[in-house]
Design a protein around this motif. Structure first.
Motif, PDB file in Angstrom:
ATOM      1  N   ILE A  77       0.836  -1.197   0.000  1.00 16.07           N
ATOM      2  CA  ILE A  77       0.000   0.000   0.000  1.00 16.07           C
ATOM      3  C   ILE A  77       0.874   1.251   0.000  1.00 16.07           C
ATOM      4  O   ILE A  77       0.582   2.232  -0.686  1.00 16.07           O
ATOM      5  N   MET A  78       1.971   1.184   0.733  1.00 18.89           N
ATOM      6  CA  MET A  78       2.875   2.329   0.771  1.00 18.89           C
ATOM      7  C   MET A  78       3.410   2.664  -0.621  1.00 18.89           C
ATOM      8  O   MET A  78       3.449   3.833  -1.015  1.00 18.89           O
ATOM      9  N   THR A  79       3.842   1.650  -1.327  1.00 23.65           N
ATOM     10  CA  THR A  79       4.408   1.943  -2.641  1.00 23.65           C
ATOM     11  C   THR A  79       3.362   2.592  -3.532  1.00 23.65           C
ATOM     12  O   THR A  79       3.621   3.582  -4.209  1.00 23.65           O
ATOM     13  N   ILE A  80       2.180   2.032  -3.500  1.00 22.86           N
ATOM     14  CA  ILE A  80       1.108   2.610  -4.314  1.00 22.86           C
ATOM     15  C   ILE A  80       0.813   4.026  -3.870  1.00 22.86           C
ATOM     16  O   ILE A  80       0.666   4.943  -4.667  1.00 22.86           O
ATOM     17  N   PHE A  81       0.758   4.197  -2.576  1.00 27.50           N
ATOM     18  CA  PHE A  81       0.404   5.500  -2.032  1.00 27.50           C
ATOM     19  C   PHE A  81       1.429   6.539  -2.442  1.00 27.50           C
ATOM     20  O   PHE A  81       1.114   7.651  -2.838  1.00 27.50           O
ATOM     21  N   ARG A  82       2.692   6.134  -2.358  1.00 25.45           N
ATOM     22  CA  ARG A  82       3.742   7.069  -2.699  1.00 25.45           C
ATOM     23  C   ARG A  82       3.683   7.452  -4.177  1.00 25.45           C
ATOM     24  O   ARG A  82       4.020   8.557  -4.566  1.00 25.45           O
ATOM     25  N   THR A  83       3.261   6.485  -4.973  1.00 24.88           N
ATOM     26  CA  THR A  83       3.199   6.770  -6.398  1.00 24.88           C
ATOM     27  C   THR A  83       2.018   7.655  -6.742  1.00 24.88           C
ATOM     28  O   THR A  83       2.135   8.607  -7.495  1.00 24.88           O
ATOM     29  N   ARG A  84       0.902   7.296  -6.167  1.00 23.00           N
ATOM     30  CA  ARG A  84      -0.334   7.956  -6.604  1.00 23.00           C
ATOM     31  C   ARG A  84      -0.834   8.996  -5.631  1.00 23.00           C
ATOM     32  O   ARG A  84      -1.786   9.689  -5.914  1.00 23.00           O
ATOM     33  N   ARG A  85      -0.221   9.060  -4.483  1.00 22.43           N
ATOM     34  CA  ARG A  85      -0.648  10.000  -3.446  1.00 22.43           C
ATOM     35  C   ARG A  85      -2.111   9.808  -3.109  1.00 22.43           C
ATOM     36  O   ARG A  85      -2.845  10.745  -2.892  1.00 22.43           O
ATOM     37  N   ALA A 139      12.573  -1.455  -5.908  1.00 16.18           N
ATOM     38  CA  ALA A 139      11.121  -1.393  -5.792  1.00 16.18           C
ATOM     39  C   ALA A 139      10.679  -0.167  -5.009  1.00 16.18           C
ATOM     40  O   ALA A 139       9.589   0.336  -5.198  1.00 16.18           O
ATOM     41  N   ARG A 170       1.939  13.704   5.772  1.00 16.86           N
ATOM     42  CA  ARG A 170       2.704  12.478   5.575  1.00 16.86           C
ATOM     43  C   ARG A 170       3.967  12.538   6.403  1.00 16.86           C
ATOM     44  O   ARG A 170       4.502  13.591   6.676  1.00 16.86           O
ATOM     45  N   VAL A 205      -8.828   2.648  -3.408  1.00 17.45           N
ATOM     46  CA  VAL A 205      -8.731   1.530  -4.333  1.00 17.45           C
ATOM     47  C   VAL A 205      -9.376   1.857  -5.670  1.00 17.45           C
ATOM     48  O   VAL A 205      -9.093   1.225  -6.672  1.00 17.45           O
ATOM     49  N   GLN A 252       2.301  -2.580  -9.574  1.00 22.66           N
ATOM     50  CA  GLN A 252       1.963  -2.295  -8.176  1.00 22.66           C
ATOM     51  C   GLN A 252       0.477  -2.457  -7.936  1.00 22.66           C
ATOM     52  O   GLN A 252       0.042  -2.964  -6.903  1.00 22.66           O
ATOM     53  N   GLU A 253      -0.272  -2.021  -8.918  1.00 28.11           N
ATOM     54  CA  GLU A 253      -1.713  -2.164  -8.776  1.00 28.11           C
ATOM     55  C   GLU A 253      -2.111  -3.632  -8.697  1.00 28.11           C
ATOM     56  O   GLU A 253      -2.970  -4.014  -7.906  1.00 28.11           O
ATOM     57  N   LEU A 266       3.502   0.904 -12.490  1.00 26.75           N
ATOM     58  CA  LEU A 266       2.212   1.222 -11.881  1.00 26.75           C
ATOM     59  C   LEU A 266       1.261   0.052 -12.002  1.00 26.75           C
ATOM     60  O   LEU A 266       0.574  -0.322 -11.060  1.00 26.75           O
ATOM     61  N   ALA A 276      -6.884   3.068  -8.276  1.00 27.67           N
ATOM     62  CA  ALA A 276      -6.058   2.046  -8.904  1.00 27.67           C
ATOM     63  C   ALA A 276      -6.902   1.368  -9.973  1.00 27.67           C
ATOM     64  O   ALA A 276      -7.634   0.434  -9.713  1.00 27.67           O
ATOM     65  N   LEU A 333      -1.425  -4.819  -5.318  1.00 30.49           N
ATOM     66  CA  LEU A 333      -2.409  -4.347  -4.345  1.00 30.49           C
ATOM     67  C   LEU A 333      -3.702  -5.150  -4.446  1.00 30.49           C
ATOM     68  O   LEU A 333      -4.246  -5.615  -3.450  1.00 30.49           O
ATOM     69  N   LYS A 334      -4.157  -5.322  -5.666  1.00 34.66           N
ATOM     70  CA  LYS A 334      -5.409  -6.072  -5.835  1.00 34.66           C
ATOM     71  C   LYS A 334      -5.254  -7.500  -5.344  1.00 34.66           C
ATOM     72  O   LYS A 334      -6.099  -8.044  -4.629  1.00 34.66           O
ATOM     73  N   LEU A 382      10.291   5.545  -6.592  1.00 37.24           N
ATOM     74  CA  LEU A 382       9.018   5.884  -7.216  1.00 37.24           C
ATOM     75  C   LEU A 382       9.107   5.688  -8.724  1.00 37.24           C
ATOM     76  O   LEU A 382      10.123   6.030  -9.337  1.00 37.24           O
ATOM     77  N   PRO A 383       8.067   5.174  -9.312  1.00 41.38           N
ATOM     78  CA  PRO A 383       8.051   5.054 -10.768  1.00 41.38           C
ATOM     79  C   PRO A 383       8.203   6.435 -11.393  1.00 41.38           C
ATOM     80  O   PRO A 383       7.535   7.380 -10.994  1.00 41.38           O
ATOM     81  N   LEU A 404      -5.093  -7.452  -1.494  1.00 45.72           N
ATOM     82  CA  LEU A 404      -6.336  -7.177  -0.768  1.00 45.72           C
ATOM     83  C   LEU A 404      -7.320  -8.331  -0.931  1.00 45.72           C
ATOM     84  O   LEU A 404      -7.890  -8.822   0.041  1.00 45.72           O
TER      85      LEU A 404
END
Lengths: 505, 97, 530, 119, 466
Positions: free
Chosen positions: B77-85, C123, D56, B89, C194-195, C191, B92, C198-199, C126-127, C202
């Motif tokens: 979640i952190m990586t995603i969060f950092r990327t997309r702020r 990893a 943050r 869900v 990572q998505e 991206l 994404a 995440l999916k 950031l992309p 979860l």
């Protein structure tokens, strides 16, 4: 000689040829291919004359356990039906190869070597289909024929062939998968009986209850009907013949589609006799529709190759009709028809192919006639093949057609009556097509390869076919001698005997 | 005893519904943890009921697993969060049918 | 307080597990202490050595197992009955380990993307950021993927061998957690990757929550986690049967999720598409094998006596899975997604086999049992899917892998060998004879039919027909369509990926022509040990 | 359960006291608010605007949290082991050494990768 | 008075009967005990604050508060009243509900943890024939309970810091949580050895296990039984961790005045602030009480006293020993504050993670091994002390060799910096180490292939680099 695995070698010859030619440059591949198919022809002839006994029954049997866990055997053998189909196959392939000598030169997908390799692979698989005596093995090679066929259709021919190939394959695969259900069903039935096996001989000995039989029958019949083809699952046929090269079409229609009717005889009648009789009314109706519908639609075609494809629909209707009217004339007529149709239609396709190659179009209207004068041999050959197709007496299809029609009348008068109309319709589509494409004043033959008569190679490919048409037209007995014992076997297994002894022309 | 089971069922349901309706990945994640803990409660209760320790031991293992899951989940979640702020869900959505 | 009884740990029988786990830990140590330049080689060698060592151990154990009831079952229940090292376990272990070896080979491939692996250089970067660019230009590489893979393999080995619910849960998580991470490590299209992670995470965690609650309820029903004891309870019908039913349902949610059955298939396409292709290959093959092993054991051993409660549900699941998988696959325009949906459809086929007859009393001598059929299918499918994804990783353009189907047009001309291999794998998936897929399909259909599940088989046939359509569409695109633009290019791989593809193709062909030995092996595995 | 009842009593007492204090402080104290008082304290300069949710903060804290979780769980396993160690004797020792070694592997990895460095 | 109570005392609590002594109290007794504990804690806090101020003042050559009450004892009370009368400010940016709840959350656990601290043996109640342990309650997992409840207290701090809506508060809250959880690991590991020797997690049983019948070497020198002695490393680790856990100097980073103004409670005022303050001091008392219980023999009288006075361990006297030992720890806290400067945050975290934890783990294994050897017999305790000594040395050594080892631990420098300045055939000037200097001219770059974005067109460049 009998110790040799004759049939395995027979299958292996084209297979080896296919593999070899796949890796050779085009010109060499053609020669190798021709050599391999010729060798197969010779080998088949030797095997037939030296070891086949006209008394009927399964012969040249080879049986080896293959997958023990499933009761699968590698089992080969031929009976009368199998033998004629094998001979038809080995005879047609060299002709197709010669006829398509330059066909694949400029194409992609491996060019000539690819074409030759696929043709030989198809030959090997078809031979395996006609000789398999294990349901599993049969199914395997049955499906395996599709792959070379698919690449032949899709790889060589006119634009839009990719789609046609896909349609072809989807249809065939669907049929095959439906059959798979029945194959599995047979296995389960045999397992329930205590001896899981796929051998036809084992399965024939089973006593399957009628309801199960019917389900299994449906599975097999659908697959074979698609293969044959039979109305209403014939729609792949015209597209395929239209787009594929004529050589491919010959193999498809004259060899591969015979597997459908071959399968009906071997499996539907052979293994599921009760269900076959149960299904007769429906099948007969379908066959009649195919006969009439095929002919009617053929009349309306402008594309020569489509036209020929659709005539086959009509003819397969005859074959199926003969099989399902359940009498000796019908069945032996059908088997004979399978051979004759193979020869006749092959000739027609090849001639049409030569014509189209010269005119650069397959549209009858665009051809505008006139070819008769420029290329008399071509026109003549076309006429002979066409007349054979519409069942002119003296040419071989006439014999088989008569046998089937007689049998149909015997079955029920109205069936015969409907079948007879096809003769009239056949005359219309053949003669009309001939008239429009060959006769008349003729247009200018500019901008195409050049309207010239057949060369030696082309005549060489047609000659054996025309000769066979004439020969079997006047003296079908050698063939019938091979066929009839098998017909008796079938009738016994079905449990219907009408007393009549074989079909006499 | 039944009360505990009912409680655990309720917690489980809350977690489950939470996962389905909440859009924030962290909240979804917390709901999942809630489900795991509801299971723990049920396990311990049943252990007590049956008088053996299997359920309690299982609860221990579940805790470990939950911990590992937290670690990995937070990392993702952190990586995603950092990327997309954003941790929603819904954002994404690069992967569609 | 009861006295402490020292559990007997059967170290020999657990050797494969221990070896894999040990190597995984060793991999972490290597990662920690080896200099960066040496890590890649060290990790790959270590992982391969470990997997092959484990494979040897499996073979050794296989030759030396106790046999019960005339070969109906063989093996032992190790560690106080928590792990069953029996015939099916050994078979699955063997399959998983072989697939894992191939997976490591794919992971190790560095030839395709200009000398770096398919995994993100860093990893945490950031992309699109400067840090990422820097990591890329320095040729950084996450060699952690090998230990992660080994941990996942450990979970995969443990999962189908678990003989109690708790061990099964632990196996489930140990197998899943590394995969969640691996999914997010793609070098290209971060991206998306990572998505996907995440999916996957979860939904995976969600489903394991269900599984766990199921564990709790079934434990509440039976008073024990042990499969044998649960079976005993079910047989005697002690306890509250609604607990059992709900528990069973929840457990199956967790397992059906892992195998990707409808209605829990939603993650499959996303994850398969987003994950780095080597991971997809390994995951698609390994997870399915392991999860089906667990499903079989749970339902045959623990709930076998209550067959009539779960059978109808499984019928429906199998039917839906086949249909949905096949139909949705048609609409896909991305090769990886298409393969993902096809894997869903295959899940349905395997489930069909799962519905077959199992009790040896109902089988004719020599007839294939459901377990045998499913084991065989799993083995064949693993190789096919591995090979197919390996090939997907070869087709690239300047932006990385090309997975859009349009761009695959004309591949047959660009690279006949690769196209031919891919076509072969597709045909195997479609179940064309002379490929392993056909024999597998035949086997599962025949066992299902023998058990009277003919509606499922009929649907299976229909689904196969639909499925054939999209497989052939790809073949058509490759061979008969004109390339769009400058078309894709095939990057010729190093020996690693080539070996994997060759292995997959050889296995697919061999098992298609002579499936006997493997079928016999699966048959020899016998029943689950209770 | 009786063992826990007294805890509840004490907890209630403490809660009562705490809540009372919070209410008291609101009720008793003087109320002379102004804008500056209500601002966040930032040494007298204009406070930096805060994003919603507290903003943050460094990833470091997450890593510490993750590490803590892992080790805390390890401790959870050590406790019952320690309490019943006398019964398990040598077996217990060996198993726990294996367990600790496994955790140590991860620990060593994190250390080497700078996970424990706070910068 | 106290002598009279001693007469009333019945037999001291017998340890072997486990926890049967607990859970027997009637409700009124529970209530009385609870109220007493509550009062003691509040008073203790007031006392501790005064104590701290006085002691620190003495250390700094000042006098400290001496005006209110005797010796200024009432100073804390006066401060408390003053706080209560202060204005109650809730900042605009704060999350109101959480802001109000946070001090409550911080306070309750602080009180509750004391429920399981044993103050003394089983005593007779005055005016009744009832006996009861001088402990509110006990449970098989008492120490775990303490740690669990104490962790809840962290929430109070974190939430307080977060809800204030201020940068300082947030950082303080985060820091304190990171620090508390970091040291909780070490603390938890330190306790393992105690449980291992005591075979229980119940506080009363641990106390009992530390005070078996006294044995002597040569009939004279008593063999130590307190875990502070026989498990010295654990004790040291615990003491260090306990200082870290309570946010006390030298580990008082969360409220480091110099950097964070007041840390998490920057925005708090009035009684809410007092609650945090109270919680902190109670926590200090709690960890001290726990240390007493786990390592210093609990309420038992120290060694020489029991020799000269048989009754020292019975009746209400143990309260004296208990609070005495506890105040010792409190004094230590104050002493530390008075003498040590605050650590830097990274030093602090590194100390916790890189020193305390590995040492604890090694020590646990060592303890387990020693235990095995003693249990299997044959090894005199003498050797045990020898081994303990060795470990002590090891511990000290490890403590001091830190930095040099740490340098070697760092990731080896990334190879791009020093490798192939001549790659590709033309020179690439190396970057100044440590990056471009701010304010200096922009670093010189050449538009060569190596500076382009990787992976798209320059895979060839990669190949060369490999």
């Amino acid at each position: 000689m009998n110790d040799l695995p004759l049939l395995t070698i027979l299958i292996a010859i084209p297979l080896v040829g296919a593999i070899a030619s796949a890796f050779l440059p085009g010109a060499t591949a053609r020669l190798v291919g021709l050599g391999a198919s010729g060798a197969a022809l010779v080998w088949a002839a030797i095997a037939a004359f030296s070891s086949y006994d006209l008394d009927g029954g399964m012969q040249l049997i080879e049986t080896h356990s293959w997958i023990e866990a499933l009761g699968v055997h590698y089992a080969l053998g031929v009976d009368g039906l199998g033998l004629v189909m094998v001979l038809l196959t080995v005879a047609l392939v060299p002709i197709v190869l010669i006829a398509s000598w330059h066909e694949a030169d400029d194409e992609g997908n491996g060019g000539s070597s690819g074409f030759v390799a696929w043709v030989l692979a198809l030959e090997a698989m078809s031979l395996a289909v006609f000789t398999a005596t294990d349901v599993f093995l049969f199914y395997v090679v049955f499906e395996a024929t599709l792959i070379p066929a698919y690449f032949l259709v899709g790889g060589f021919g006119r634009s839009g062939r990719g789609r046609a190939a896909m349609k072809f394959l989807i249809y065939q695969l669907a049929g095959g998968l439906v059959m798979l259900a029945s194959v599995v069903g047979l296995y389960v039935v045999s397992a329930d009986a205590g001896k899981p096996s796929f051998l036809i001989s084992d399965l024939a000995a089973l006593d399957i209850d009628p309801i199960t039989q019917r389900w299994l029958f449906v599975g097999f019949f659908v697959a074979f009907a698609i293969k044959a083809p039979l109305f209403p699952v014939h729609t792949w046929l015209a597209d395929t013949t239209e787009k594929a090269t004529t050589g491919t079409s010959v193999l498809l229609i004259c060899v591969l589609d015979k597997i459908g009717t071959f399968g009906m005889l071997r499996f539907c009648l052979g293994l599921l006799p009760d269900a076959s009789q149960w299904a007769t009314p429906v099948v007969v109706v379908l066959a009649l529709i195919s006969i009439v519908y095929g002919a009617l639609v053929a009349i309306g075609q402008d594309d020569l190759l489509r036209l020929i494809g659709l005539t086959s629909l009509s003819h397969f209707g005859f074959i199926v009709l003969g099989i399902f009217v359940f009498n000796n004339q019908g069945i032996s007529g059908s088997i004979l028809y399978m051979v004759n149709h193979g020869v006749g239609t092959a000739a027609l396709f090849l001639v049409a192919g030569y014509l189209i190659r010269r005119r650069g179009t397959a549209s009858i209207r665009a051809m505008g006639g006139g070819a008769e004068k420029v290329a008399p041999v071509l026109a003549g050959m076309f006429l002979i093949a066409g007349l054979a197709t519409c069942g002119l007496p003296g040419l071989s299809p006439f014999v088989s057609e008569m046998l089937v029609i007689i049998a149909a009348f015997e079955h029920a008068w109205w069936v015969g009556a409907v079948a007879v109309t096809a003769i009239v319709l056949a005359a219309i589509y053949v003669l009309w097509a001939y008239q429009r494409s060959m006769t008349g004043p003729g247009g200018d033959f500019v901008g195409v390869e050049g309207m010239r008569d057949l060369d030696a190679r082309e005549v060489g490919t047609l000659a054996p076919l025309v000769l066979a048409l004439l020969l079997f037209g006047f003296a079908p007995m050698p063939l019938l001698d091979v066929i009839n014992p098998h017909v008796d076997d079938i009738m016994t297994s079905v449990g219907v005997t009408d007393g009549a002894q074989g079909g006499q022309p | 005893m039944t009360h505990y089971i009912v409680l655990s069922a309720i917690l489980f349901t809350i977690g489950c519904v939470g996962v389905l309706v909440r859009r924030n990945a962290i909240v979804v994640f917390m709901c999942i943890e809630l489900m795991l803990n509801a299971s723990n409660l049920a396990l311990v209760t049943f252990a007590k009921q049956h008088g053996n320790l299997d359920g309690q031991i299982a609860a221990f293992f579940v805790m470990v697993v939950a911990a590992a899951e937290v670690v990995i989940g937070l990392a993702i979640i952190m990586t995603i969060f950092r990327t997309r702020r954003s941790a929603s869900v819904d954002d994404a959505s690069l992967l569609k049918y | 307080m009861t006295d402490f009884v020292k559990p007997v740990i059967d170290y020999f029988e657990l050797l494969p597990l221990l070896v894999v786990f040990g190597v995984a830990c060793l991999g972490v140590v290597v990662e920690a202490f080896a200099p960066r330049s040496a890590r890649y080689v060290a990790q790959v060698v270590l992982a391969l050595a470990g997997l092959i060592g484990a494979l040897v151990a499996v073979v050794l154990i296989g030759q030396d197992v106790e046999v019960y009831a005339d070969g109906a079952a063989r093996g032992i229940l190790a560690v106080g009955g928590t792990i069953a090292v029996d015939g099916p376990t050994l078979f699955l272990w063997g399959v998983i380990l072989v697939l894992a070896v191939a997976g490591v080979l794919l992971f190790a491939e560095r030839h395709l993307d200009g000398g770096v692996s398919a995994f993100a250089g860093q990893a945490a970067a950031l992309p699109g950021s400067e840090a990422e660019r820097e990591a890329g230009s320095r040729g950084l590489d996450h060699t952690e993927v090998y230990p992660l893979l080994m941990f996942a393999v450990f979970g995969m080995l443990l999962f189908p061998a678990a003989n109690d619910l708790l061990t099964m849960f632990v196996g489930l998580e140990v197998l899943s957690l590394p995969l969640y991470l691996l999914c997010g490590l793609a070098r290209r299209r971060r991206l998306l990757s990572q998505e996907a992670a995440l999916k996957y995470f979860l939904l995976g965690a969600f489903s394991s929550g269900f599984f766990l609650y199921g564990v709790a309820l079934v434990y509440g029903y039976a008073g024990s986690m042990d499969f044998t004891a649960i079976n005993e309870s079910v047989r005697n019908d002690t306890g509250n049967s609604s607990l059992l039913l709900i528990g069973m349902g929840l457990l199956s949610v967790g397992l059906l999720f892992k195998i990707g059955a409808v209605p829990f298939q939603a993650w499959t396409p996303d994850v398969y598409q987003g994950a780095p292709t080597p991971v997809t290959a390994f995951m698609a093959a390994g997870t399915k094998v392991a999860a089906f092993g667990a499903l079989l054991r749970l339902f045959y051993v623990a709930f076998g006596a209550d067959r009539w409660s779960w059978q109808p549900m499984m019928w429906i699941v199998a039917i839906l899975t086949m249909i949905v998988g096949a139909i949705l696959a048609i609409t896909q325009n991305d090769v990886k997604r298409m393969l993902a949906y096809s894997s869903v459809a295959h899940t349905g086929f395997i489930l069909t086999g799962f519905l077959g007859v199992q009790a040896s009393a109902d089988l004719a001598p020599g007839e294939v049992s459901a377990l045998q059929a499913v084991l065989f299918y799993l083995a064949t499918y693993g190789f096919v899917v591995l090979g197919a994804f390996a090939i997907v990783s070869l087709v690239r353009d300047s932006g990385g892998e090309v997975t859009s189907l349009d761009r695959w047009a004309g591949l047959g001309k660009e690279s006949p060998v690769v196209a031919a291999a891919f076509a072969f794998f597709l045909l195997a998936m479609a179940g064309i004879p002379l490929t392993s897929g056909f024999v597998g399909k035949l086997a599962v259909f025949s066992v299902a039919l023998a058990a009277g599940a003919w509606p499922v088989v009929v649907v299976g046939i229909l689904a196969s027909i639909i499925a054939a359509f999209f497989y052939i569409r790809v073949i058509k695109a490759m061979y008969f369509d004109e390339p769009v633009g400058d078309g894709p290019s095939v990057v010729y791989p190093s020996v690693l990926t080539a070996t994997t593809i060759a292995l997959g193709a050889a296995a697919t062909l061999m098992l298609g022509i002579v499936p006997g030995p493997l079928l016999d092996l699966a048959g020899l595995a016998g029943q689950f040990l209770r | 359960m009786e063992l826990y009842t007294p805890v509840l009593a004490l907890a209630l007492l403490a809660a009562g006291f705490a809540v009372f204090s919070v209410i008291m402080s609101a009720a008793v104290g003087p109320k002379r608010y102004n804008r500056a008082k209500l601002d966040s304290y930032e040494c007298g300069i204009e406070p930096t605007p805060q994003p919603v949710g507290g903003g943050r903060f460094p990833v470091k804290y997450y890593i510490t949290a993750m590490l803590f979780i892992v080790f805390d769980i390890e401790i959870i396993f050590l406790y019952p082991w320690a309490v019943h160690f006398d019964a398990m004797k040598f077996f217990g020792l060996v198993e726990m050494v294996v367990f600790i070694a496994t955790v140590f592997v991860a620990y060593a990895y994190v250390w080497r990768r700078g996970g424990l460095d706070w910068d | 008075m106290s002598l009279g109570l001693g007469v009333l005392a019945v037999q001291p609590a017998v340890a072997d009967d486990g926890l049967s002594a607990f859970g027997q109290d009637p409700w009124w007794l529970i209530l009385i005990k609870a109220v007493l504990i509550f009062l003691v804690l509040v008073l203790l806090t007031l006392f501790n604050i005064w104590f701290e101020r006085r002691v620190v003042a003495r250390m700094q050559h000042r006098i400290g508060p001496n005006v209110n009450g005797p010796f200024g004892l009432l100073q804390s009370l006066a401060d408390g009243v003053k706080l209560a009368l202060k204005e109650d400010i809730i900042p605009k940016a704060a999350d109101k509900v959480v802001f109000l709840i946070a001090p409550v959350i911080a306070t309750i656990p602080a009180f509750v943890t004391f429920a399981v601290i044993p103050f003394g043996p089983e005593v007779g109640l005055p005016f009744t024939d009832r006996t009861t342990p001088l402990q509110l309650t006990d449970m098989p997992v008492a120490v775990l309970f303490v740690m669990a409840i104490a962790s809840i207290g962290i929430y109070g701090i974190v939430l307080g810091g977060w809800s204030s809506g201020s940068t300082y508060s947030l950082l303080g809250g985060l820091r304190s949580s990171a620090q508390m959880i970091s040291y909780e690991v070490a603390m938890g590991l330190a306790l393992v050895a105690v449980f291992l020797y005591a075979g229980s997690m119940s506080t009363s049983e641990i106390v009992a296990a530390q005070n078996p019948a006294q044995e002597y070497w040569l009939g004279v020198i008593p063999i130590p039984t307190w875990y502070a002695v026989i498990l010295l490393p654990s004790f040291i680790i615990y003491v260090i961790a306990m200082v870290g856990e309570t946010n006390r100097a030298p580990f008082d980073l969360p409220e480091a005045e110099g950097e964070l103004v007041g840390g998490f409670h920057t925005e708090y005022s009035s009684l809410k602030f007092a609650l945090f303050f109270l919680a902190e001091y109670i926590n200090m008392a709690t960890v001290s009480a726990l240390a007493t219980t786990l390592f210093l023999g609990g309420w038992h009288a120290p060694w020489p006293i029991i020799q000269v006075w048989e009754g020292a361990d019975s009746g209400y006297w143990p309260l004296l020993w208990f609070f005495g030992k506890m105040l010792l720890f409190i004094f230590m806290f104050i002493w530390l504050r008075g003498s040590l400067p605050r650590l830097r945050y990274d030093q602090f975290m590194a100390f916790g993670w890189k020193r305390l934890i590995p040492i604890s783990l090694v020590w646990i294994i060592a303890v387990a091994s020693i235990r095995i050897i003693t249990l299997d017999g044959g090894i005199d305790r003498t050797y045990l002390f020898g081994a303990a000594g060795v470990f002590l040395v090891l511990f000290v050594v490890l403590f001091f060799i830190g930095d040099s080892a740490e340098k070697a631990d760092a990731e080896e420098p990334d190879r791009a910096v020093e490798t192939d300045a001549w790659a590709g055939g033309f020179p690439t000037p190396p970057m100044p180490t440590g990056g471009a200097v701010r304010g200096a001219a922009a670093p010189l770059t050449f538009p060569d292939r190596r500076t382009t974005v990787p992976g798209t067109a320059d895979s060839a460049a990669f190949d060369e680099e490999k």
